[in-house]
Write an enzyme that holds these catalytic residues in place. Structure first.
Site, PDB file in Angstrom:
ATOM      1  N   ARG A 288      40.492 -62.265  71.743  1.00 27.67           N
ATOM      2  CA  ARG A 288      39.139 -61.764  71.541  1.00 27.67           C
ATOM      3  C   ARG A 288      39.138 -60.753  70.398  1.00 27.67           C
ATOM      4  O   ARG A 288      40.085 -59.990  70.227  1.00 27.67           O
ATOM      5  CB  ARG A 288      38.619 -61.074  72.820  1.00 27.67           C
ATOM      6  CG  ARG A 288      38.241 -62.035  73.947  1.00 27.67           C
ATOM      7  CD  ARG A 288      36.992 -62.836  73.623  1.00 27.67           C
ATOM      8  NE  ARG A 288      36.568 -63.716  74.698  1.00 27.67           N
ATOM      9  CZ  ARG A 288      36.889 -65.005  74.802  1.00 27.67           C
ATOM     10  NH1 ARG A 288      37.642 -65.594  73.891  1.00 27.67           N
ATOM     11  NH2 ARG A 288      36.431 -65.734  75.810  1.00 27.67           N
TER      12      ARG A 288
ATOM     13  N   HIS B 172      36.698 -69.107  65.509  1.00 28.72           N
ATOM     14  CA  HIS B 172      36.831 -69.180  66.971  1.00 28.72           C
ATOM     15  C   HIS B 172      36.979 -70.639  67.423  1.00 28.72           C
ATOM     16  O   HIS B 172      36.157 -71.169  68.172  1.00 28.72           O
ATOM     17  CB  HIS B 172      35.622 -68.526  67.668  1.00 28.72           C
ATOM     18  CG  HIS B 172      35.917 -68.135  69.083  1.00 28.72           C
ATOM     19  ND1 HIS B 172      35.460 -66.969  69.654  1.00 28.72           N
ATOM     20  CD2 HIS B 172      36.640 -68.749  70.057  1.00 28.72           C
ATOM     21  CE1 HIS B 172      35.876 -66.898  70.917  1.00 28.72           C
ATOM     22  NE2 HIS B 172      36.594 -67.984  71.185  1.00 28.72           N
TER      23      HIS B 172
END
Ligand code: NAP
Ligand code: GLV
Length: 306
Positions: free
Chosen positions: A221, A269
């Site tokens: 993250r 991502h």
């Protein structure tokens, strides 16, 4: 049995069709405000209103591995939170991380630059012994990544909250093992969940403990990384580079300095995508198990945060 689908930014029809085939007899619908409460929910970034309207929910199935965004919301009392448990993600993550580490170790980025310049030039082979890789987080994804790296004969270290034994991996755990873990590695791969304990964990102090010429691969993250600290360590030369798949703000804003930094490789991502068919099969299997009163894997502990 009523199953609702409430996933932001996800096309609903193929999921409804797949879930319908896997759970014949169940009523499966996209959530609408004010609709009747459900028994099970399939979610990604649902609005708080959705959760507030689900008093009888038995389980929320998150269509990703990370539940940090979901756990920020007020969840219906008594509903289990179930994360995707691999469902085709760990092999993707192993591919991505091995590619990033090998590209850096073998200097394929430099060969690509040479090719563009029409230059035939060899680089001195590097020793794997000088490139120990550390994997932070030895869960579903981290364990698979650590073992995949060990197949390429890198010295591999792993760090987790509780003790772990993994073949081919030197394991460390807890706060007590963290400093030794960091100083044993030149390359650091982050596969921790985002929790209050791990937010900002990739910072000037921790990255500064890596061997000189260190390299970071962040695939967990964006909020694990203090971005200015990374830039300072790249600019000072302590870090040779980084491959980043996740960012504090996504999409990464166009004016962000990461886009133009010569030592960074960025992807949007995408290191381990949710695979629809695998996920539907897993979720449907777990709904059937829960209906039959059986335990299921991948239930999140909301206090622990993962
Ligand atoms: P997981 O199975 O829950 O594993 C988490 C690991 O982290 C465990 O080994 C755990 O230790 C360790 N850990 C947690 N808190 C810790 C702490 N404070 N100190 C040390 N170790 C700690 O998670 P996963 O399925 O491997 O996924 C990891 C993360 O990857 C997800 O949470 C998500 O954020 C990210 N992800 C990213 C993508 C992408 O496309 N970029 C895709 C999927 C997932 P114990 O084993 O001792 O519990
Ligand atoms: C993606 O980032 C996931 O958590 O599955």
């Amino acid at each position: 049995m009523r199953v609702v689908f409430c996933c932001t930014d996800t096309k609903a029809e193929p999921w409804l069709e797949g879930l319908g085939q896997a759970l014949p007899g169940a009523s499966i619908e996209v959530w609408q405000p004010g609709a009747a409460p459900a028994d099970f929910a399939v979610v990604w970034a649902p609005p708080q209103q959705f959760l507030d309207e689900q008093p009888g929910l038995k389980a929320l199935f998150n269509i990703g591995a990370g539940v940090d965004a979901l756990l920020k919301l007020r969840l219906p009392a008594g509903a289990k939170v179930v994360r995707l448990d691999d469902a085709g993600m760990s092999v993707q993550m192993a591919e991505y991380v091995c590619h990033a580490v090998i590209r850096h170790f073998r200097e394929f980025d430099r060969y690509e630059a040479d090719m563009r310049e029409g230059r035939w030039s060899f680089r001195k082979p590097r020793s794997r012994a000088d490139f120990p890789v550390g994997v932070m987080g030895l869960g579903v994804l981290g364990a698979r990544v650590a073992q995949a790296l060990s197949v390429f004969e890198f010295p591999v270290h792993g760090w987790s909250r509780t003790p772990k034994a993994l073949e081919g991996v030197r394991t460390h755990h807890g706060d007590g093992g963290f400093q030794t873990f960091l100083s044993s590695c030149r390359v650091l791969v982050n596969l921790l969940p985002l929790t209050p304990d791990t937010r900002d964990i990739l910072n000037r102090q921790t990255l500064g403990r890596l061997m000189p010429g260190g390299y970071l691969v962040n695939v967990a993250r964006g909020a694990h990384l203090v971005e200015d600290d990374l830039l300072a360590l790249l600019d000072s030369g302590h870090l040779a580079g980084a491959t980043l798949d996740v960012f504090r703000t996504e999409p990464l804003p166009t004016e962000h300095p990461f886009w133009r930094h010569p030592k960074l490789t960025l992807t949007p991502h995408t290191s381990a995508r949710t695979l629809r068919d695998e996920s539907i099969a897993q979720i449907a299997g777990k709904i059937r198990a829960l209906q039959a009163g059986q335990p299921v894997a991948g239930v999140v502990d909301p206090v622990r945060g993962y």
